[in-house]
Scaffold this motif. Structure first.
Motif, PDB file in Angstrom:
ATOM      1  N   ILE A  75      15.710  -0.127  14.782  1.00  0.00           N
ATOM      2  CA  ILE A  75      15.870  -0.443  13.362  1.00  0.00           C
ATOM      3  C   ILE A  75      14.638   0.044  12.617  1.00  0.00           C
ATOM      4  CG2 ILE A  75      16.210  -2.261  11.657  1.00  0.00           C
ATOM      5  CD1 ILE A  75      17.440  -3.978  13.850  1.00  0.00           C
ATOM      6  N   ALA A  76      14.857   0.760  11.535  1.00  0.00           N
ATOM      7  CA  ALA A  76      13.745   1.275  10.742  1.00  0.00           C
ATOM      8  C   ALA A  76      14.064   1.126   9.259  1.00  0.00           C
ATOM      9  CB  ALA A  76      13.460   2.735  11.077  1.00  0.00           C
ATOM     10  N   ALA A  77      13.019   0.993   8.465  1.00  0.00           N
ATOM     11  CA  ALA A  77      13.181   0.920   7.016  1.00  0.00           C
ATOM     12  C   ALA A  77      11.915   1.456   6.355  1.00  0.00           C
ATOM     13  CB  ALA A  77      13.454  -0.515   6.564  1.00  0.00           C
ATOM     14  N   SER A  78      12.066   1.982   5.153  1.00  0.00           N
ATOM     15  CA  SER A  78      10.909   2.491   4.424  1.00  0.00           C
ATOM     16  C   SER A  78      11.159   2.398   2.928  1.00  0.00           C
ATOM     17  CB  SER A  78      10.603   3.943   4.817  1.00  0.00           C
ATOM     18  OG  SER A  78      11.688   4.798   4.480  1.00  0.00           O
ATOM     19  N   PHE A  79      10.061   2.353   2.177  1.00  0.00           N
ATOM     20  CA  PHE A  79      10.112   2.345   0.719  1.00  0.00           C
ATOM     21  C   PHE A  79       9.001   3.242   0.210  1.00  0.00           C
ATOM     22  CE2 PHE A  79       8.623   0.827  -3.394  1.00  0.00           C
ATOM     23  CZ  PHE A  79       9.808   0.777  -4.126  1.00  0.00           C
ATOM     24  N   GLU A  80       9.330   4.102  -0.783  1.00  0.00           N
ATOM     25  CA  GLU A  80       8.334   5.031  -1.336  1.00  0.00           C
ATOM     26  C   GLU A  80       8.433   5.057  -2.852  1.00  0.00           C
ATOM     27  OE1 GLU A  80       9.497   8.878   0.739  1.00  0.00           O
ATOM     28  OE2 GLU A  80      10.957   7.338   1.285  1.00  0.00           O
ATOM     29  N   SER A  81       7.310   5.334  -3.461  1.00  0.00           N
ATOM     30  CA  SER A  81       7.264   5.503  -4.905  1.00  0.00           C
ATOM     31  C   SER A  81       6.362   6.690  -5.222  1.00  0.00           C
ATOM     32  CB  SER A  81       6.728   4.233  -5.578  1.00  0.00           C
ATOM     33  OG  SER A  81       6.660   4.397  -6.975  1.00  0.00           O
ATOM     34  N   ARG A  82       6.717   7.434  -6.258  1.00  0.00           N
ATOM     35  CA  ARG A  82       5.962   8.642  -6.603  1.00  0.00           C
ATOM     36  C   ARG A  82       5.505   8.595  -8.053  1.00  0.00           C
ATOM     37  NH1 ARG A  82       9.703  12.051  -5.887  1.00  0.00           N
ATOM     38  NH2 ARG A  82      10.290  11.978  -8.084  1.00  0.00           N
ATOM     39  N   ARG A  83       4.314   9.130  -8.316  1.00  0.00           N
ATOM     40  CA  ARG A  83       3.764   9.198  -9.660  1.00  0.00           C
ATOM     41  C   ARG A  83       3.229  10.598  -9.941  1.00  0.00           C
ATOM     42  NH1 ARG A  83       6.303   5.384  -9.871  1.00  0.00           N
ATOM     43  NH2 ARG A  83       5.791   3.251 -10.531  1.00  0.00           N
ATOM     44  N   PRO A  84       3.350  11.048 -11.195  1.00  0.00           N
ATOM     45  CA  PRO A  84       2.891  12.408 -11.514  1.00  0.00           C
ATOM     46  C   PRO A  84       1.381  12.505 -11.652  1.00  0.00           C
ATOM     47  CG  PRO A  84       3.753  11.336 -13.474  1.00  0.00           C
ATOM     48  CD  PRO A  84       4.016  10.388 -12.328  1.00  0.00           C
ATOM     49  N   VAL A  85       0.887  13.695 -11.349  1.00  0.00           N
ATOM     50  CA  VAL A  85      -0.508  14.066 -11.614  1.00  0.00           C
ATOM     51  C   VAL A  85      -0.436  15.317 -12.470  1.00  0.00           C
ATOM     52  CG1 VAL A  85      -2.724  14.722 -10.646  1.00  0.00           C
ATOM     53  CG2 VAL A  85      -1.261  13.108  -9.410  1.00  0.00           C
ATOM     54  N   GLY A  86      -0.655  15.185 -13.754  1.00  0.00           N
ATOM     55  CA  GLY A  86      -0.397  16.308 -14.642  1.00  0.00           C
ATOM     56  C   GLY A  86       1.105  16.485 -14.792  1.00  0.00           C
ATOM     57  N   ARG A  87       1.540  17.764 -14.864  1.00  0.00           N
ATOM     58  CA  ARG A  87       2.964  18.030 -15.072  1.00  0.00           C
ATOM     59  C   ARG A  87       3.685  18.412 -13.790  1.00  0.00           C
ATOM     60  NH1 ARG A  87       5.735  22.327 -19.342  1.00  0.00           N
ATOM     61  NH2 ARG A  87       7.811  22.331 -18.363  1.00  0.00           N
ATOM     62  N   ASP A  88       3.012  19.101 -12.874  1.00  0.00           N
ATOM     63  CA  ASP A  88       3.697  19.681 -11.723  1.00  0.00           C
ATOM     64  C   ASP A  88       3.357  19.034 -10.386  1.00  0.00           C
ATOM     65  OD1 ASP A  88       4.994  21.644 -13.327  1.00  0.00           O
ATOM     66  OD2 ASP A  88       3.135  22.810 -13.360  1.00  0.00           O
ATOM     67  N   ASP A  89       2.251  18.277 -10.300  1.00  0.00           N
ATOM     68  CA  ASP A  89       1.835  17.694  -9.029  1.00  0.00           C
ATOM     69  C   ASP A  89       2.135  16.198  -9.007  1.00  0.00           C
ATOM     70  OD1 ASP A  89       0.910  20.225  -8.607  1.00  0.00           O
ATOM     71  OD2 ASP A  89      -1.214  19.724  -8.875  1.00  0.00           O
ATOM     72  N   TYR A  90       2.167  15.642  -7.790  1.00  0.00           N
ATOM     73  CA  TYR A  90       2.511  14.232  -7.641  1.00  0.00           C
ATOM     74  C   TYR A  90       1.742  13.636  -6.467  1.00  0.00           C
ATOM     75  CZ  TYR A  90       6.580  15.461 -10.500  1.00  0.00           C
ATOM     76  OH  TYR A  90       7.395  15.904 -11.510  1.00  0.00           O
ATOM     77  N   TYR A  91       1.501  12.327  -6.554  1.00  0.00           N
ATOM     78  CA  TYR A  91       1.059  11.594  -5.382  1.00  0.00           C
ATOM     79  C   TYR A  91       2.083  10.497  -5.107  1.00  0.00           C
ATOM     80  CZ  TYR A  91      -0.494   7.536  -8.147  1.00  0.00           C
ATOM     81  OH  TYR A  91      -0.528   6.434  -8.967  1.00  0.00           O
ATOM     82  N   SER A  92       2.231  10.159  -3.838  1.00  0.00           N
ATOM     83  CA  SER A  92       3.246   9.177  -3.442  1.00  0.00           C
ATOM     84  C   SER A  92       2.654   8.191  -2.459  1.00  0.00           C
ATOM     85  CB  SER A  92       4.454   9.869  -2.796  1.00  0.00           C
ATOM     86  OG  SER A  92       5.022  10.826  -3.658  1.00  0.00           O
TER      87      SER A  92
END
Length: 358
Positions: A75-92
């Motif tokens: 059994i596995a589960a995950s949750f992720e959220s992403r936010r922009p850095v400028g217009r084209d890059d992202y950190y998650s």
């Protein structure tokens, strides 16, 4: 020309699997729907989805025909959220958990990790919604192995005082130096990279790799001994090839090696979409899995049939492993049953995140 170019690129990437050494049957739990368990495969897949956040759940039961209620269960589960850095890059950022259990001893592996990644655009495409991206990701967390030796019996406990009615005397000493039923909690550190190129809305390819258990933690149940957990390497490639406006192919391959073990799975899903603003799509696929099978070496272990339903934000997957190795004589070819579920919450950003389909 776009379709042909994508096809040739994918065939080249998938062909790389033929040159991976086959001297390495994976010790870590794995999912046949590896494309639907991203954070279990590669930390760099954290945040690679077209939305604000994603929830993923996976369930697998294996060899029930042989082991009954003591069959492998993952059994596995995950949750992720992403936010922009400028217009084209992202950190998650995200979190992933896994529990795997098998056998009368209830041997289990449990782990929980925090996952993070940085997505960098390294090239723009010729059309809107296209581009090239490079992602680096890492996971840090804790894990533990455990079992219940009270559920086991040993030869010292086999009482033959009455030859006509021998029995297992669980009250007798088992003669084993067993004390701890769990390992110390150990650290997990995993890292990976991923490159993908979205050529247009219906054509893309990706290539990535990861290494798990970088610190090779001690997983011995005995205080005065050391038993290192082998590092596990993962290689993956795949993409999307458009056939018509509604239909496309999603080929993929995943290779995993851990110490002397090796496992590889490859194949494709055929996807058909209604192309409506409330998109509904179905997928059907066929996959083959190869593994090292003891002294007989590498061989085809199972064929996997899969079906997936996509309904707007939701994706539901079902697959079944048909055993084709020598084990088929014991389990009547009934291998594993697997379920997956993915929910992606749409982003409020004006510009849609460019991501491939997995």
């Amino acid at each position: 020309m776009k379709i042909n170019s994508t096809l040739y690129t994918l065939l080249f990437i998938l062909g790389l699997g033929c040159f991976i050494p086959s001297e390495l049957s994976a010790q870590d739990p794995h999912f046949s729907q590896f494309y639907s368990s991203p954070l279990q495969m590669n930390p760099a897949l954290t945040g690679v989805f077209p939305g604000e956040y994603r929830f993923t759940a996976n369930y697998r039961t294996q060899n029930y025909a042989v082991l009954g209620n003591q069959a492998y269960k993952s059994i596995a589960a995950s949750f992720e959220s992403r936010r922009p850095v400028g217009r084209d890059d992202y950190y998650s950022v995200g979190v992933a958990v896994l529990r795997d259990q098998v056998g009368e001893s209830q041997f289990s592996q449990s782990r929980a990790v925090l996952s993070g990644s940085y997505l960098k655009q390294v090239g723009s495409g010729r059309s809107r919604g296209s581009g090239q991206f490079l992602i680096g990701g890492a996971q840090l967390g804790v894990a533990q192995w455990s079992y219940d030796w009270n559920e086991l019996w040993f030869s010292e406990q086999f009482d033959v005082t009455d030859n006509r009615n021998p029995f297992i005397n669980f009250a007798a000493s088992n003669g084993e130096a067993l004390s701890a039923m769990e390992t110390d909690i150990f650290m997990e550190f995993n890292a990976g990279v991923l490159y993908y190129n979205v050529i247009d809305e219906d054509n893309s390819f990706y290539l990535g790799g990861a290494i798990h258990h970088l610190t090779e933690p001690n997983v011995s149940f005995l205080d005065d001994q050391s038993e290192k957990l082998y590092r596990r390497w993962v290689g993956q490639a795949g993409g999307q090839i458009s056939l018509t406006r509604e239909a496309s192919l999603l080929p993929a391959v995943a290779l995993m090696g851990q110490g002397p073990s090796f496992l590889g799975i490859g194949g494709l899903n055929l996807r058909y979409s209604n192309r409506d603003w409330r998109e509904v799509a179905i997928r059907a696929g066929l996959w083959g899995r190869v593994a090292k099978q003891g002294e007989s070496g590498m061989g085809l272990d199972a064929m996997v049939v899969s079906a997936i339903l996509e309904v707007e934000r939701w994706q539901f997957g079902l697959s079944y492993d048909v055993t084709v190795s020598d084990l088929s004589s014991a389990n009547n070819s009934r291998g594993a049953f697997e379920l997956s579920m993915i929910y992606v919450h749409p982003s409020k950003e004006r510009f849609k995140v460019i991501c491939p389909k997995f």
